[in-house]
Structures are given as structure tokens and as C-alpha cells.
Design an enzyme around this catalytic site. Structure first.
Site, short mmCIF file in Angstrom:
data_model
loop_
_atom_site.label_atom_id
_atom_site.label_comp_id
_atom_site.label_asym_id
_atom_site.label_seq_id
_atom_site.Cartn_x
_atom_site.Cartn_y
_atom_site.Cartn_z
N GLY A 12 0.83 -1.19 0.00
CA GLY A 12 0.00 0.00 0.00
C GLY A 12 0.86 1.25 0.00
N ASP A 13 0.21 2.40 -0.20
CA ASP A 13 0.90 3.70 -0.21
C ASP A 13 1.98 3.79 -1.27
OD1 ASP A 13 -0.62 4.51 2.05
OD2 ASP A 13 0.64 3.21 3.25
N LYS A 16 -0.80 5.10 -5.65
CA LYS A 16 -1.85 4.71 -6.61
C LYS A 16 -2.74 5.88 -6.98
CE LYS A 16 -3.30 1.44 -3.90
NZ LYS A 16 -2.18 1.32 -2.95
N ALA A 39 -8.20 2.88 3.13
CA ALA A 39 -7.32 3.44 2.10
C ALA A 39 -7.22 4.95 2.25
CB ALA A 39 -7.85 3.10 0.72
N GLY A 40 -6.12 5.49 1.82
CA GLY A 40 -5.95 6.94 1.77
C GLY A 40 -5.26 7.27 0.47
N HIS A 41 -6.00 7.77 -0.50
CA HIS A 41 -5.42 8.05 -1.82
C HIS A 41 -5.27 9.56 -2.00
CE1 HIS A 41 -6.84 3.92 -3.52
NE2 HIS A 41 -5.86 3.82 -2.65
N ARG A 145 -22.56 -14.09 6.28
CA ARG A 145 -23.88 -13.84 5.71
C ARG A 145 -24.85 -13.17 6.68
NH1 ARG A 145 -23.57 -19.84 3.70
NH2 ARG A 145 -22.74 -19.79 5.80
N GLN A 251 -4.86 -0.57 -1.03
CA GLN A 251 -3.85 -1.38 -0.34
C GLN A 251 -2.87 -1.95 -1.37
OE1 GLN A 251 -7.36 -2.04 0.70
NE2 GLN A 251 -6.94 -0.33 2.03
N THR A 266 -4.61 -7.11 5.14
CA THR A 266 -5.94 -6.55 5.21
C THR A 266 -6.94 -7.67 4.95
OG1 THR A 266 -7.34 -4.69 4.54
CG2 THR A 266 -6.09 -5.79 2.78
#
Ligand code: IMP
Ligand code: MG
Length: 437
Positions: A12-13, A16, A39-41, A145, A251, A266
Site C-alpha cells: 500500500g501507499d 496509486k 485506504a488513503g489516496h 452472511r 492497499q 488486510t
């Protein structure tokens, strides 16, 4: 080029957000296919600087027709609404968002469970270091479920009844199973506002909050039906008409629940197969499969990092690269590029290209480490003489103009996968489109 997937090639990071923003200039639709508010984009373009969490990066791109939160994701309504409000305040047209009705919603008890579990594990010395956004518990309920899906919101009275029942059941479960935590906080009458289980408000408050969020969405989109629907026909129709679809990963593949360093992963699949499954686009339509890789690696949260840098280089890279979590603010561990794990990522995802990011950070490093196979199932570091500081990649806009040593370095880390983009800064212009040359 019908559909292309952009995945994270590390932990990740990788940057992206920036690459997806660049590629979204040619995309009609951008779809997030897995993960959620963990996530942090970060995107910086002519419209401003944005930190997105669940909404696809195409939303800050004026050309993109639609942005879809796909059925493989786990959006948290409170985060989605927060993101929408922030985007609207910056003048972004948010009406281009759709949420698949099968996406599972993160509810307050998922966040509480995530944080209580982490606290418990931390005491035992085996925490995972999650982002605390309820991702794991939400996916667990999906598999069990018993989840709440976005489409369930369309019958809101029924949703509220189910919500109340499940809330009471969960509250009782928490009190039973996390006694020490609750005893401490009940004693100080703090529960409900503590940072660990603070998301679990009283039932009337939780319901009121949810109602407020749903009302906001209803007003913004002129009814929930135009926001929450089966988004697959939209994608199939777009493909039929020859439009481009960008499948935006979150990620990285080394955090994948099946392929990553379990249990320090994750709770979703993060690779190309998940891009198909989490959106409804057929695998055969995904003709471009691109991994974003940083010129070095970072990892936030627990779990192995075989190529971790020594103290000084790590501190230097962390400061130069601002390597702190976008969502949590935690300092990221930094390591040298690991060709051993990347070859596995390339093979398992059938990569057709890589986007290398943050090459400019290595301007400041004279001796660059590269993790290579040690022949004994592990990784050893080989040293590579960098190009800086005499030469810099910062102002390069074509592949040809890059310093020779930088080109050589890029080729080594790409491990034979074609290099499509090289990023030398945060802004959209600071991107080399290698193919264009
Ligand atoms: P979770 O996804 O919040 O359950 O966290 C599980 C692991 O994945 C932790 O080590 C997190 O730090 C990591 N993680 C989750 N999302 C991201 C991300 O967007 N970037 C980097 N690491 C992440
Ligand atoms: Mg991030």
C-alpha cells in the site's frame, strides 16, 4: 483498451492515487473494487489537493463520466458522506458517484470490534496494526452472511429495525467479551467517547446519525435509487460501447488476505482477480494490468519488512517522502526495493506494466539498496550507486531525459515488466508517460 486494473504492488501507499488520477484522464468510468475507508489516496491536480478514502479518484477528474464504489468494497456511510461534503465544498461535481447495491456497509459495531480486538491483541503483544476502520469485522460479517448491504438502505424502515436488533446483540457481546475495557471506561463513565470504542454510540444516537447520512444522500442524489443500484450493467454497457474502465485498487498485493503476509494483512483480496470480482468486469476484459510500485518500499502496521533500512536512511527517506499514514498519521517503516516479493506480485497478477513512483526521493541517496534473492529462500541487499545529488530526476518529463543511472535503476526494479509511467513528484505534470515517447 477496454478495462485496465491498477493495483498496489507492495504494502500500500505506492502512490496509486496519483497514477489513477493520471490514467483517469482517458477513462470514462473509474471503479473501486475492494477495501474501504482504510485506504488513503492522495491526488494533486488542477482542481486542488485531495485525500480520498472510499470514493474513486476519478471524481476529482472532470473528464470521468462515472465513479463507482464496487460490490467488492466495504464503504462506511459516515466516511462516504464526509468525503462527499469535503469534495462538494471544493466545487467538485459529486453527482457522478454510484454505489453498487451489493457492497457491504461498515457499521459502528464493526469499528468498535476492530478497535477492541486490536487493543486486546496489543496487550498480548500480537496486534496487527489495523487502521481501525472496521474493515476486517465487516468482511467477516459478509462471509458469515449477516452483513448489511448498500441496497438494504433502499428499504430504510426495515434497515432500521435490523440495525436496532443487531446493535443490541453486538452491544451485549462487547460487554460480555471485552469486560476489562468496559469496566475501565464505565467506571469513568467515558464509554461512548473513548477513542477505542467511541464509534459505538448509544442506539438512539447511532440511529439518528445514520438517518442524517441517508437524508444527505437522498437530497444530494435526488433519491437513493439513483445512487445505489446494480452497477454491473453500467459497466457491461460501457464496455460494449468501447469505453474505458479503470479499476482502482486499494492497499497492496502484499497485504492481500490470500497472498500477503498473513495475519498481517488486510481482509480483502487486493489484486487483479479481485478487480474483476469486486466490480463485475470479466477477467477477459481486463487487458491492461498495471502495478504501482514505489522506488523503495514502506509498510505501516505490523508484519515483516525484510529489506528494512537502517536507522539513518530510514529517517531520511521518511522525512523526504513524508512517509506517514494518510488515514492514521502513523510513521511508515521504510525499506529498499524488494525484487523477490515483486516478482511474485508480477507473476500472480499477470502484470502488463508498472508505474514507478517517488523516484525523485532517491535523488538524495548516494548508495541505494536493492533486495535480491539470497538463494536460500530469503533476501539480501545489493548496493547500487545512485545518480544524485549531481543529477536529479525532478524536472525530467521524458524517459530519455532521465539520468542513465536512474533508467538503469528503474529497469532493475521493474524485473522485466514494461515500464509505463515514472513519477517524479506529487503533481500530475510530474509524470513521465514512457510509452508516449
Ligand atoms: P486494515 O485494512 O485496517 O484491517 O489493516 C490491516 C493492515 O493493512 C494493517 O497493517 C494496515 O496498516 C494495512 N493497511 C490497510 N490499508 C492500508 C493502506 O491503504 N495503505 C497501507 N497500509 C494499509
Ligand atoms: Mg495510502
Amino acid at each position: 483498451m477496454p478495462a485496465y486494473a491498477v493495483i498496489g504492488g507492495q504494502w500500500g501507499d505506492e502512490g496509486k492515487g496519483k497514477i489513477v488520477d493520471f490514467m483517469a484522464q482517458d477513462a470514462n468510468i473509474v471503479v473501486r473494487y475492494a477495501g474501504g475507508g482504510n485506504a488513503g489516496h492522495t491526488v494533486e491536480n488542477e482542481n486542488g489537493k485531495f485525500a480520498l478514502r472510499t470514493i474513486p479518484c476519478g471524481v476529482v477528474n472532470s473528464h470521468t463520466r462515472l465513479n463507482i464504489i464496487g460490490r467488492g468494497t466495504v464503504p462506511d456511510p459516515s466516511i462516504v458522506v464526509e468525503e462527499l461534503k469535503a469534495l462538494a465544498a471544493k466545487g467538485i461535481d459529486i453527482s457522478r458517484l454510484r454505489i453498487d447495491k451489493a457492497a457491504h456497509l461498515v457499521m459502528c459495531w464493526h469499528v468498535t470490534k476492530d478497535r477492541l480486538e486490536e487493543e486486546r491483541k496489543r496487550k498480548d503483544g500480537n496486534s496487527i496494526g489495523t487502521t481501525g476502520n472496521g474493515i476486517g469485522p465487516c468482511y467477516a460479517d459478509k462471509i458469515d452472511r449477516v452483513g448489511f448491504r448498500a441496497g438494504d438502505l433502499l428499504d430504510f424502515p426495515r434497515f432500521k429495525d435490523r440495525f436496532s436488533l443487531r446493535y443490541k446483540e453486538r452491544a451485549a457481546y462487547f460487554k460480555r467479551n471485552y469486560r476489562s475495557h468496559f469496566r475501565k471506561f464505565f467506571f469513568f463513565r467515558k464509554c461512548g467517547s473513548c477513542t477505542i470504542c467511541g464509534k459505538m454510540r448509544s442506539l438512539p444516537n447511532a440511529l439518528a446519525e445514520l438517518e442524517g447520512q441517508v437524508e444527505y444522500l437522498r437530497q444530494t442524489f435526488g433519491g437513493l435509487e439513483s445512487l445505489i443500484l446494480d452497477t454491473r450493467p453500467i459497466l457491461w454497457d460501457a464496455l460494449h460501447r468501447g469505453q474505458n474502465i479503470l479499476l482502482e485498487g486499494a492497499q497492496g498485493f502484499l497485504l492481500d488476505i490470500d497472498h500477503g503476509t498473513y495475519p498481517y494483512v488486510t481482509s480483502s483480496n487486493t489484486g487483479v482477480a479481485s478487480a474483476a470480482n469486486g466490480s463485475g468486469v470479466a477477467i477477459s476484459d481486463i487487458t491492461e494490468r498495471i502495478a504501482v510500485i514505489k522506488a523503495y518500499v514502506t509498510r505501516v502496521g505490523e508484519g515483516e519488512l525484510p529489506t528494512r533500512m537502517a536507522g539513518y536512511p530510514e529517517r531520511k527517506i521518511r522525512e523526504l517522502g513524508h512517509e506517514y499514514g494518510t488515514v492514521t498519521g502513523r510513521p511508515r517503516r521504510c525499506g529498499w526495493f524488494d525484487t523477490v516479493s515483486f516478482k511474485c506480485v508480477a507473476r500472480a497478477n499477470g502484470l502488463t506494466g508498472v508505474a514507478i513512483t517517488r523516484l525523485d526521493i532517491l535523488d538524495h541517496v548516494k548508495l541505494i539498496g536493492i533486495g535480491v534473492d539470497d538463494g536460500k529462500g530469503g533476501v539480501r541487499i545489493e548496493w547500487f550507486h545512485g545518480w544524485g545529488p549531481e543529477e536529479s530526476v525532478k524536472n525530467c518529463r521524458t524517459w530519455e531525459s532521465l539520468p542513465e543511472r536512474a533508467k538503469e535503476y528503474c529497469k532493475i526494479i521493474a524485473c522485466g515488466i514494461p515500464i509505463k509511467y515514472v513519477s517524479v513528484g506529487a503533481a500530475r505534470e510530474e509524470t513521465i508517460n514512457v510509452e508516449e515517447a
